[in-house]
Scaffold this active site. Structure first.
Site, PDB file in Angstrom:
ATOM      1  N   LEU A   1     -30.385  94.816  84.073  1.00 55.99           N
ATOM      2  CA  LEU A   1     -30.705  93.402  82.136  1.00 55.99           C
ATOM      3  C   LEU A   1     -29.753  94.229  81.523  1.00 55.99           C
ATOM      4  O   LEU A   1     -29.744  95.480  81.184  1.00 55.99           O
ATOM      5  CB  LEU A   1     -31.999  93.598  82.012  1.00 55.99           C
ATOM      6  CG  LEU A   1     -33.130  92.574  82.647  1.00 55.99           C
ATOM      7  CD1 LEU A   1     -33.865  92.372  81.795  1.00 55.99           C
ATOM      8  CD2 LEU A   1     -32.444  91.214  83.316  1.00 55.99           C
TER       9      LEU A   1
ATOM     10  N   ASP B   1     -35.115  96.868  86.966  1.00 55.91           N
ATOM     11  CA  ASP B   1     -34.746  98.497  85.837  1.00 55.91           C
ATOM     12  C   ASP B   1     -35.681  99.350  85.942  1.00 55.91           C
ATOM     13  O   ASP B   1     -36.527  99.934  84.575  1.00 55.91           O
ATOM     14  CB  ASP B   1     -34.793  97.841  84.468  1.00 55.91           C
ATOM     15  CG  ASP B   1     -33.625  96.844  84.324  1.00 55.91           C
ATOM     16  OD1 ASP B   1     -32.558  97.186  84.090  1.00 55.91           O
ATOM     17  OD2 ASP B   1     -33.842  95.657  84.553  1.00 55.91           O
TER      18      ASP B   1
ATOM     19  N   GLU C   1     -40.807 104.661  81.361  1.00 55.82           N
ATOM     20  CA  GLU C   1     -39.995 105.463  80.294  1.00 55.82           C
ATOM     21  C   GLU C   1     -40.452 104.102  79.184  1.00 55.82           C
ATOM     22  O   GLU C   1     -41.743 104.371  78.802  1.00 55.82           O
ATOM     23  CB  GLU C   1     -39.293 105.753  79.019  1.00 55.82           C
ATOM     24  CG  GLU C   1     -39.865 105.948  77.814  1.00 55.82           C
ATOM     25  CD  GLU C   1     -38.597 106.253  76.785  1.00 55.82           C
ATOM     26  OE1 GLU C   1     -38.696 107.454  76.169  1.00 55.82           O
ATOM     27  OE2 GLU C   1     -37.692 105.845  76.733  1.00 55.82           O
ATOM     28  N   ASP C   2     -40.374 103.089  79.821  1.00 56.55           N
ATOM     29  CA  ASP C   2     -40.593 101.276  79.251  1.00 56.55           C
ATOM     30  C   ASP C   2     -42.185 101.148  79.887  1.00 56.55           C
ATOM     31  O   ASP C   2     -42.482  99.974  79.383  1.00 56.55           O
ATOM     32  CB  ASP C   2     -38.801 100.482  79.848  1.00 56.55           C
ATOM     33  CG  ASP C   2     -38.039 100.898  78.370  1.00 56.55           C
ATOM     34  OD1 ASP C   2     -38.351 100.685  77.207  1.00 56.55           O
ATOM     35  OD2 ASP C   2     -36.869 100.019  79.518  1.00 56.55           O
TER      36      ASP C   2
ATOM     37  N   ARG D   1     -39.362  92.746  84.689  1.00 57.11           N
ATOM     38  CA  ARG D   1     -39.640  93.850  84.229  1.00 57.11           C
ATOM     39  C   ARG D   1     -41.163  94.397  84.262  1.00 57.11           C
ATOM     40  O   ARG D   1     -41.390  95.123  84.845  1.00 57.11           O
ATOM     41  CB  ARG D   1     -39.394  95.089  83.173  1.00 57.11           C
ATOM     42  CG  ARG D   1     -37.626  94.541  82.975  1.00 57.11           C
ATOM     43  CD  ARG D   1     -37.023  95.602  81.822  1.00 57.11           C
ATOM     44  NE  ARG D   1     -37.686  97.126  82.840  1.00 57.11           N
ATOM     45  CZ  ARG D   1     -37.377  98.319  81.361  1.00 57.11           C
ATOM     46  NH1 ARG D   1     -36.837  98.091  80.272  1.00 57.11           N
ATOM     47  NH2 ARG D   1     -37.196  99.100  82.228  1.00 57.11           N
TER      48      ARG D   1
ATOM     49  N   ARG E   1     -37.796  93.328  72.723  1.00 53.94           N
ATOM     50  CA  ARG E   1     -38.731  93.718  73.674  1.00 53.94           C
ATOM     51  C   ARG E   1     -40.212  93.379  73.005  1.00 53.94           C
ATOM     52  O   ARG E   1     -41.090  93.850  73.877  1.00 53.94           O
ATOM     53  CB  ARG E   1     -38.456  94.501  74.192  1.00 53.94           C
ATOM     54  CG  ARG E   1     -36.812  94.095  75.032  1.00 53.94           C
ATOM     55  CD  ARG E   1     -36.842  93.313  76.181  1.00 53.94           C
ATOM     56  NE  ARG E   1     -35.687  92.686  76.621  1.00 53.94           N
ATOM     57  CZ  ARG E   1     -34.668  93.665  78.144  1.00 53.94           C
ATOM     58  NH1 ARG E   1     -35.460  94.619  78.056  1.00 53.94           N
ATOM     59  NH2 ARG E   1     -33.593  93.544  78.128  1.00 53.94           N
TER      60      ARG E   1
ATOM     61  N   HIS F   1     -33.739  99.403  72.360  1.00 52.71           N
ATOM     62  CA  HIS F   1     -35.254  99.511  71.555  1.00 52.71           C
ATOM     63  C   HIS F   1     -34.820 100.866  70.344  1.00 52.71           C
ATOM     64  O   HIS F   1     -33.987 101.075  70.166  1.00 52.71           O
ATOM     65  CB  HIS F   1     -36.150 100.533  72.474  1.00 52.71           C
ATOM     66  CG  HIS F   1     -36.002  99.814  74.196  1.00 52.71           C
ATOM     67  ND1 HIS F   1     -35.786  99.938  75.596  1.00 52.71           N
ATOM     68  CD2 HIS F   1     -36.776  98.400  74.384  1.00 52.71           C
ATOM     69  CE1 HIS F   1     -36.291  99.143  76.081  1.00 52.71           C
ATOM     70  NE2 HIS F   1     -36.532  98.347  75.807  1.00 52.71           N
TER      71      HIS F   1
ATOM     72  N   CYS G   1     -36.029 107.152  78.101  1.00 51.71           N
ATOM     73  CA  CYS G   1     -36.156 105.935  78.632  1.00 51.71           C
ATOM     74  C   CYS G   1     -35.793 106.799  80.793  1.00 51.71           C
ATOM     75  O   CYS G   1     -36.420 105.676  81.192  1.00 51.71           O
ATOM     76  CB  CYS G   1     -35.067 104.766  78.741  1.00 51.71           C
ATOM     77  SG  CYS G   1     -33.512 104.298  79.382  1.00 51.71           S
TER      78      CYS G   1
END
Length: 258
Positions: free
Chosen positions: A19, A62, A67-68, A87, A133, A163, A248
């Protein structure tokens, strides 16, 4: 002794389909990205970090941005519910990895959304970016999970980047750094240092005075070196095309005890 473990996840074959939100799409060289990822992981190991590979999620373009999928405070791992529905398949493997490491596992539940890239920890202060997000319910659930552990949760607006940690990170002394055009409210941080490049706002604390940062921010590297920090530079150009940065690509676990 406190741990120095870093979760990482190998780039998948669909990486180029990742993305993009605040940048124009550019061609991603997946083979070069894998080389860059391996060099990034080696840089962590060279500075005393034990890298722990999360099971690949090749159907999730992704997923390398590990980290996300999780936020860790003390020994509690909060499994996120990513703001981008595509995701959400990334979290299962990360949950398994942190459970194996002995974390106590909690979750963000519907309707809340939270991306780990929206969370910046500075000592016991946990800044959480409220933006594209991460929603208000996600902020509330993060607060409920971490405040009983001694965290002070501070929500900050994010509108100019993907972010919070696309806009700001922090130096070892707690000074928050950012590129002013990308930061909504610099005044929310007690100590703030402006840096000259957008990618210069992203540093990973390797330990002591050592900072890991992207090769795309040479003026910031010079500034931080002049302030007495040891700068370690890695080229992550292919991940930057997908709004990725040095933070990330790993989850650094500093407070787990054997």
């Amino acid at each position: 002794m406190p741990s120095k473990k870093a979760l990482i996840r190998r780039p998948g074959p669909r990486l180029a389909e990742g993305l993009v939100t605040h940048v124009e799409r550019a061609d991603v060289d997946v083979d070069l990205a894998v080389e860059q990822w391996e060099a990034y992981a080696q840089a962590l190991r060279a500075h005393g970090w034990e890298t722990v590979e999360v099971e690949p999620a090749d159907d999730c373009p992704d997923a390398v941005f590990v980290e996300d999928a999780v936020v860790v405070f003390r020994n509690v791992a909060l499994i996120t519910r990513p703001g981008a529905e595509s995701r959400r398949g990334e979290t299962a493997g990360v949950e398994e990895a942190v459970a194996r490491l002995g974390c106590s596992v909690n979750w963000i539940w519907e309707p809340g959304t939270l991306d780990g890239g929206d969370v910046l920890k500075v000592g016991d202060t946990v800044y959480v970016g409220r933006g594209g997000r991460t929603d208000a319910a996600g902020v509330q659930q993060l607060r409920a999970a971490f405040e009983p552990l001694g965290a002070r949760v501070v929500a900050v607006p994010v509108s100019r980047v993907l972010h919070l940690k696309s806009a700001v990170t922090a130096l070892p002394d707690g000074t928050v750094i950012g590129h002013i055009p990308k930061v909504d409210r610099p005044s929310l941080f007690p100590r703030f240092l402006s840096v000259p490049e957008e990618s210069g706002a992203h540093v990973v604390l390797l330990g002591g005075d050592r900072l890991l940062m992207a090769a795309s921010a040479p003026r910031t590297a010079e500034l931080l070196s002049d302030l007495g920090f040891g700068v370690v530079v890695v080229d992550i150009s292919e991940f930057e095309k997908l709004e990725g940065c040095v933070t990330c690509l790993s989850v650094r676990l500093r407070e787990l005890y054997a």
